[in-house]
Design an enzyme around this catalytic site. Sequence first.
Site, mmCIF file in Angstrom:
data_model
loop_
_atom_site.group_PDB
_atom_site.id
_atom_site.type_symbol
_atom_site.label_atom_id
_atom_site.label_comp_id
_atom_site.label_asym_id
_atom_site.label_seq_id
_atom_site.Cartn_x
_atom_site.Cartn_y
_atom_site.Cartn_z
ATOM 1 N N ILE A 102 0.811 -1.215 0.000
ATOM 2 C CA ILE A 102 0.000 0.000 0.000
ATOM 3 C C ILE A 102 0.850 1.274 0.000
ATOM 4 O O ILE A 102 0.353 2.352 -0.269
ATOM 5 C CB ILE A 102 -0.949 0.018 1.207
ATOM 6 C CG1 ILE A 102 -0.162 -0.093 2.511
ATOM 7 C CG2 ILE A 102 -1.980 -1.124 1.092
ATOM 8 C CD1 ILE A 102 -1.004 0.064 3.773
ATOM 9 N N LYS A 103 2.137 1.168 0.364
ATOM 10 C CA LYS A 103 3.108 2.270 0.350
ATOM 11 C C LYS A 103 2.558 3.551 0.964
ATOM 12 O O LYS A 103 2.661 4.635 0.398
ATOM 13 C CB LYS A 103 3.608 2.531 -1.080
ATOM 14 C CG LYS A 103 4.387 1.362 -1.671
ATOM 15 C CD LYS A 103 4.980 1.717 -3.026
ATOM 16 C CE LYS A 103 5.765 0.543 -3.595
ATOM 17 N NZ LYS A 103 4.888 -0.570 -4.022
ATOM 18 N N ARG A 104 2.015 3.433 2.171
ATOM 19 C CA ARG A 104 1.539 4.610 2.877
ATOM 20 C C ARG A 104 2.723 5.385 3.455
ATOM 21 O O ARG A 104 3.755 4.811 3.778
ATOM 22 C CB ARG A 104 0.560 4.213 3.985
ATOM 23 C CG ARG A 104 -0.715 3.550 3.496
ATOM 24 C CD ARG A 104 -1.505 4.463 2.559
ATOM 25 N NE ARG A 104 -2.848 3.955 2.321
ATOM 26 C CZ ARG A 104 -3.238 3.305 1.218
ATOM 27 N NH1 ARG A 104 -2.369 3.068 0.275
ATOM 28 N NH2 ARG A 104 -4.485 2.895 1.075
#
Length: 301
Positions: A102-104
């Site tokens: 998700i690469k938050r």
Amino acid sequence: MTSCITYNMDRLFEAVAAKGHVCVGLDTSTEYIPPAELKRASSAAAAVLAYNRALIDASLDVTACYKVQIAYYEELGLAGLETYAKTLAYIRERGGLIIADIKRGDIADTASRYAKAHFDGDFEADFVTLSPYMGMDSIEPWLSWAKTKGKGAFVLMRTSNKGMRDFEYQELKTGGRLYDAVGDRLSELAAAHLGSHGYGAFGAVVGADPKSGAEREEAAAIREKRSNLFFLIPGYGAQGGGADDAALLLRNGNGGVVNASRSILRAWSSTGAANSFAEAARNAAVVMRDAIKAALNPGKK
């Protein structure tokens, strides 16, 4: 400092020891599904879910974990997010481990809410991917889930994409490169949240882009310096990385999982085995697993 909690990173270490280093990327586009399977399904989202389930069933015993990239599901709207949730639930039901890609990278309350969304409820995963470039306060809100539930994360450090040198390789006034500074902070974090196999609850994303000469030395140095960081290693297969490249980033036969998505998802297209796409995917995972094992043990047949 050793914690009494069982971190998911410990479980991942044990899965690698039992099954090998393969992480199957379920970045499932309808473009990767055989036409006959698409026609059989009632919708694009239903086709993706059926395809994922078939690949999970076929590959579970040779796969350490599954990385599910949320963008491929978001593009299908609400039905796609439902498929995303059902895919995660199916992996969990089958006893597999999940990396939610998700690469938050946000901070404070926003990060806390992202953490609750992806470590609990419909979108619950065992690990997530995070971007550190707003600072450590973009990482810290996720840590309470490691302390209480054993959850894990892989933080972008040295990636495998074309533009990785735009920022990650910038030289710092204090010496070293930007990715070194990220690694230093992650190593400190790992030391404070160390699992039973010597790796921190949170690891790093370190790419297996093709290497030779100085680049191979760089990869080996990263692995040696970051001995308490478990690596998520992208770049294998369609991105050009190979078993030898991945092996440079592993440690004592473990210490990382190697992700492949398209080369496994689309294995049927290169073999012409559209009617047995799940078997083709499994075979691709086995070939990848064995190639990495051979690269780690070049003297053994």
